[in-house]
Design a protein around this motif. Structure first.
Motif, mmCIF file in Angstrom:
data_model
loop_
_atom_site.group_PDB
_atom_site.id
_atom_site.type_symbol
_atom_site.label_atom_id
_atom_site.label_comp_id
_atom_site.label_asym_id
_atom_site.label_seq_id
_atom_site.Cartn_x
_atom_site.Cartn_y
_atom_site.Cartn_z
ATOM 1 N N MET A 1 19.413 -17.856 64.503
ATOM 2 C CA MET A 1 20.771 -18.265 64.166
ATOM 3 C C MET A 1 21.349 -19.207 65.222
ATOM 4 S SD MET A 1 24.236 -15.986 63.608
ATOM 5 C CE MET A 1 23.791 -15.369 62.000
ATOM 6 N N VAL A 2 21.071 -18.915 66.492
ATOM 7 C CA VAL A 2 21.596 -19.764 67.567
ATOM 8 C C VAL A 2 21.061 -21.187 67.437
ATOM 9 C CG1 VAL A 2 21.644 -20.130 70.062
ATOM 10 C CG2 VAL A 2 21.933 -17.828 69.140
ATOM 11 N N GLU A 3 19.748 -21.303 67.120
ATOM 12 C CA GLU A 3 19.149 -22.634 66.968
ATOM 13 C C GLU A 3 19.754 -23.386 65.785
ATOM 14 O OE1 GLU A 3 14.728 -24.640 66.200
ATOM 15 O OE2 GLU A 3 14.926 -22.524 66.758
ATOM 16 N N GLU A 4 19.957 -22.688 64.680
ATOM 17 C CA GLU A 4 20.533 -23.341 63.504
ATOM 18 C C GLU A 4 21.974 -23.765 63.744
ATOM 19 O OE1 GLU A 4 19.956 -20.383 60.557
ATOM 20 O OE2 GLU A 4 17.904 -21.017 60.058
ATOM 21 N N LEU A 5 22.741 -22.926 64.453
ATOM 22 C CA LEU A 5 24.120 -23.307 64.781
ATOM 23 C C LEU A 5 24.140 -24.503 65.733
ATOM 24 C CD1 LEU A 5 25.817 -19.814 65.186
ATOM 25 C CD2 LEU A 5 26.286 -21.518 63.413
ATOM 26 N N ALA A 6 23.165 -24.550 66.644
ATOM 27 C CA ALA A 6 23.079 -25.692 67.556
ATOM 28 C C ALA A 6 22.792 -26.989 66.792
ATOM 29 C CB ALA A 6 21.998 -25.440 68.610
ATOM 30 N N GLN A 7 21.924 -26.905 65.781
ATOM 31 C CA GLN A 7 21.634 -28.082 64.959
ATOM 32 C C GLN A 7 22.877 -28.513 64.171
ATOM 33 O OE1 GLN A 7 18.311 -26.908 62.531
ATOM 34 N NE2 GLN A 7 16.845 -26.966 64.225
ATOM 35 N N ALA A 8 23.611 -27.515 63.651
ATOM 36 C CA ALA A 8 24.850 -27.843 62.940
ATOM 37 C C ALA A 8 25.866 -28.467 63.882
ATOM 38 C CB ALA A 8 25.426 -26.576 62.306
ATOM 39 N N ASP A 9 25.901 -27.962 65.113
ATOM 40 C CA ASP A 9 26.811 -28.524 66.117
ATOM 41 C C ASP A 9 26.477 -29.981 66.393
ATOM 42 O OD1 ASP A 9 28.929 -28.296 68.051
ATOM 43 O OD2 ASP A 9 27.411 -28.233 69.620
ATOM 44 N N ASP A 10 25.195 -30.281 66.505
ATOM 45 C CA ASP A 10 24.770 -31.670 66.737
ATOM 46 C C ASP A 10 25.169 -32.562 65.560
ATOM 47 O OD1 ASP A 10 23.681 -30.977 69.165
ATOM 48 O OD2 ASP A 10 21.638 -30.723 68.383
ATOM 49 N N ALA A 11 25.003 -32.031 64.342
ATOM 50 C CA ALA A 11 25.339 -32.824 63.158
ATOM 51 C C ALA A 11 26.840 -33.113 63.100
ATOM 52 C CB ALA A 11 24.896 -32.083 61.894
ATOM 53 N N VAL A 12 27.644 -32.106 63.416
ATOM 54 C CA VAL A 12 29.097 -32.305 63.417
ATOM 55 C C VAL A 12 29.498 -33.266 64.525
ATOM 56 C CG1 VAL A 12 31.319 -31.159 63.776
ATOM 57 C CG2 VAL A 12 29.582 -30.079 62.351
ATOM 58 N N ALA A 13 28.862 -33.129 65.697
ATOM 59 C CA ALA A 13 29.170 -34.027 66.814
ATOM 60 C C ALA A 13 28.894 -35.481 66.444
ATOM 61 C CB ALA A 13 28.360 -33.628 68.048
ATOM 62 N N ALA A 14 27.838 -35.711 65.656
ATOM 63 C CA ALA A 14 27.525 -37.074 65.222
ATOM 64 C C ALA A 14 28.615 -37.627 64.311
ATOM 65 C CB ALA A 14 26.176 -37.094 64.513
ATOM 66 N N CYS A 15 29.265 -36.731 63.556
ATOM 67 C CA CYS A 15 30.327 -37.178 62.645
ATOM 68 C C CYS A 15 31.631 -37.502 63.382
ATOM 69 C CB CYS A 15 30.605 -36.113 61.593
ATOM 70 S SG CYS A 15 29.227 -35.816 60.468
ATOM 71 N N VAL A 16 31.821 -36.878 64.555
ATOM 72 C CA VAL A 16 33.078 -37.077 65.287
ATOM 73 C C VAL A 16 33.286 -38.544 65.624
ATOM 74 C CG1 VAL A 16 34.272 -36.579 67.461
ATOM 75 C CG2 VAL A 16 33.140 -34.738 66.215
ATOM 76 N N ASP A 17 32.212 -39.219 66.032
ATOM 77 C CA ASP A 17 32.312 -40.622 66.450
ATOM 78 C C ASP A 17 32.051 -41.606 65.308
ATOM 79 O OD1 ASP A 17 32.872 -39.866 69.085
ATOM 80 O OD2 ASP A 17 30.732 -39.671 69.554
ATOM 81 N N ALA A 18 31.843 -41.077 64.108
ATOM 82 C CA ALA A 18 31.596 -41.981 62.976
ATOM 83 C C ALA A 18 32.863 -42.767 62.637
ATOM 84 C CB ALA A 18 31.132 -41.178 61.763
ATOM 85 N N ALA A 19 32.693 -43.946 62.121
ATOM 86 C CA ALA A 19 33.836 -44.825 61.815
ATOM 87 C C ALA A 19 34.427 -44.455 60.460
ATOM 88 C CB ALA A 19 33.378 -46.286 61.827
ATOM 89 N N ALA A 20 35.409 -43.562 60.475
ATOM 90 C CA ALA A 20 36.034 -43.143 59.225
ATOM 91 C C ALA A 20 36.752 -44.303 58.540
ATOM 92 C CB ALA A 20 37.022 -42.004 59.493
ATOM 93 N N TRP A 21 37.214 -45.276 59.324
ATOM 94 C CA TRP A 21 37.949 -46.402 58.744
ATOM 95 C C TRP A 21 37.060 -47.251 57.830
ATOM 96 C CZ3 TRP A 21 35.898 -51.153 59.648
ATOM 97 C CH2 TRP A 21 35.047 -51.291 60.745
ATOM 98 N N ALA A 22 35.726 -47.169 58.031
ATOM 99 C CA ALA A 22 34.824 -48.000 57.237
ATOM 100 C C ALA A 22 34.481 -47.385 55.883
ATOM 101 C CB ALA A 22 33.532 -48.243 58.026
ATOM 102 N N LEU A 23 34.868 -46.133 55.664
ATOM 103 C CA LEU A 23 34.525 -45.466 54.411
ATOM 104 C C LEU A 23 35.408 -45.941 53.266
ATOM 105 C CD1 LEU A 23 34.162 -41.754 55.654
ATOM 106 C CD2 LEU A 23 32.312 -43.342 55.082
ATOM 107 N N PRO A 24 34.826 -46.178 52.101
ATOM 108 C CA PRO A 24 35.674 -46.422 50.928
ATOM 109 C C PRO A 24 36.466 -45.154 50.608
ATOM 110 C CG PRO A 24 33.376 -46.191 50.284
ATOM 111 C CD PRO A 24 33.387 -46.245 51.772
ATOM 112 N N GLU A 25 37.531 -45.302 49.840
ATOM 113 C CA GLU A 25 38.457 -44.185 49.650
ATOM 114 C C GLU A 25 37.784 -42.955 49.057
ATOM 115 O OE1 GLU A 25 42.176 -43.747 46.824
ATOM 116 O OE2 GLU A 25 42.685 -44.891 48.627
ATOM 117 N N HIS A 26 36.904 -43.131 48.065
ATOM 118 C CA HIS A 26 36.289 -41.968 47.433
ATOM 119 C C HIS A 26 35.378 -41.229 48.407
ATOM 120 C CE1 HIS A 26 33.048 -44.939 46.915
ATOM 121 N NE2 HIS A 26 32.224 -43.912 46.764
ATOM 122 N N GLU A 27 34.704 -41.956 49.315
ATOM 123 C CA GLU A 27 33.868 -41.297 50.307
ATOM 124 C C GLU A 27 34.724 -40.630 51.389
ATOM 125 O OE1 GLU A 27 30.768 -43.626 51.972
ATOM 126 O OE2 GLU A 27 29.953 -44.262 50.024
#
Length: 416
Positions: A1-27
């Motif tokens: 479980m710890v390893e899977e949560l760590a992978q989820a943490d990495d995935a969420v961390a990658a989204c933090v710096d993603a450019a939300a302004w570039a997404l079309p409205e539906h996305e």
């Protein structure tokens, strides 16, 4: 479980710096929905982990008085928030698998889960398990349309939908349950701010609210047509008047062998020359004018402090840790000294570091302030306490908890 949560943490961390302004409205909207659903599923995981921590007794094994206190220190939560998490984790684990599954599926939020659990608890007291399961299904469906506040209002008449034949008989049960929740949720929090003021937050039950209003309303009326204070300022001043009146009765219970009192620490020069500030035994600072005003109607208790704030001379020694010696202990420790505890001095006992029965002296260098729970815990666990080089207490955890046995201190009573 710890390893899977760590992978989820990495995935969420990658989204933090993603450019939300570039997404079309539906996305953009789809991403928001996905983040909210993930938050709800993580809440289900968090509750399962909290339930396991609580069931194992991990908190008490590590020195905390309860799981809620341990969570406060571990996750930096408020005590009310931590207590609600523990209560909900217990409820969902023992009697409401349907609600837990809905939360895990991302169908309902944490707040909606609390509302459904509260409502189903009421249903269980007046109906069978089948009816309770129906209530969970109906409320879960409603949760897709209504926020927690509206959902709670609808839940008061849930039996009209799932068991109309007993709905009227259980209306009173719902009212009784609400009264029990109000009693359980009552609390008052005093939060120290950096400038010495206190922020009061909390929830009073109906009876206490009535008592407070009855006591404070007559004192918070405008003093006349020229009274420029706001309503909030008048209530503040009324509360201060109420405290002064109560202290003057002389009927408050004693604490630590001394009658109820306000202890202000200052220097003789500051008092006579109107310079510097004073400090309450809670750590709050007072202006010179306030110190002199309090001194007009007080017994002065002199204390000489060293350069590190250590009390050097507080009067003659006594066999028990009371009087001047206890006041010195309060000045030094400011509350329960055990790491992570926020209990104030008036809730604490004075503990002999080298036990009295073993020949330990009754002195400031052989004493530490502990709340009742941590006083018992220190006597019956592998924790030890000592005074550090600066004269303040530090606690050595047992090797099973910290193999390095790094000394720990309490940081809740800092004054700077």
């Amino acid at each position: 479980m710890v390893e899977e949560l760590a992978q989820a943490d990495d995935a969420v961390a990658a989204c933090v710096d993603a450019a939300a302004w570039a997404l079309p409205e539906h996305e953009l909207i789809a991403a928001l929905d996905a983040a909210h659903r993930l938050e709800k599923r993580l809440a289900a995981v968090k509750l399962a982990l909290i339930r396991e921590v609580d069931g194992r007794g991990t908190a008490r094994a590590q020195g905390a008085s309860s799981t809620a206190v341990w969570l406060r220190d571990r996750l930096r939560l408020t005590i009310p928030s931590a207590r609600r998490l523990v209560d909900l984790a217990t409820t969902l684990d023992t009697s409401n698998p349907g609600i837990r599954q809905a939360l895990a599926d991302g169908v309902i939020s944490l707040d909606q889960a609390r509302v459904i659990a509260d409502t189903v608890e009421t249903v269980n007291r007046s109906a069978d398990a089948e009816t309770a399961d129906k209530a969970v299904g109906v409320l879960t469906d409603w949760a897709r349309q209504f926020d927690p506040t509206h959902l709670r209002k609808l839940g008061t008449r849930i039996l009209d939908h799932v068991a109309p034949d007993i709905a009227d008989a259980t209306a009173q049960a719902a009212l009784d349950a609400e009264a029990r929740r109000a009693a359980h949720d009552r609390h008052l929090t005093l939060s120290e701010q950096t400038d010495g003021r206190l922020r009061l937050t909390g929830t009073l039950d109906a009876e206490t609210a009535g008592l407070l209003r009855a006591a404070i309303d007559p004192l918070s009326a405008p003093c006349g047509p020229d009274d420029q204070r706001s309503a909030g300022q008048r209530r503040h001043d009324a509360l201060a008047d109420l405290c002064r009146l109560t202290l003057r009765t002389g009927k408050l219970p004693e604490h630590g062998g001394d009658p109820a009192q306000v202890v202000v620490t200052t220097t003789y020069e500051a008092l006579t020359r109107q310079l510097g500030t004073g400090t309450l035994d809670t750590g709050l600072h007072l202006t010179p004018d306030t110190v002199r005003r309090l001194a007009c109607d007080a017994t002065l208790l002199p204390a000489v402090l060293g350069g590190t704030g250590q009390p050097l001379d507080v009067g003659r020694q006594r066999r028990l840790i009371t009087g001047p010696l206890r006041r010195a202990l309060v000045l030094r420790d400011r509350g329960c000294a055990f790491p992570g505890c926020d209990r104030p001095p008036r809730w604490c006992h004075a503990h002999h570091i080298h036990h009295w029965a073993d020949g330990g002296p009754t002195s400031l260098t052989n004493a530490v302030l502990l709340c009742g729970h941590h006083h018992r815990h220190l006597h019956h666990s592998d924790w030890t306490v000592q005074l550090a080089g600066d004269g303040h207490p530090e606690f050595i955890p047992p090797a099973w908890l910290d193999p390095e046995q790094v000394p720990r201190r309490n940081h809740y009573h800092r004054r700077t």
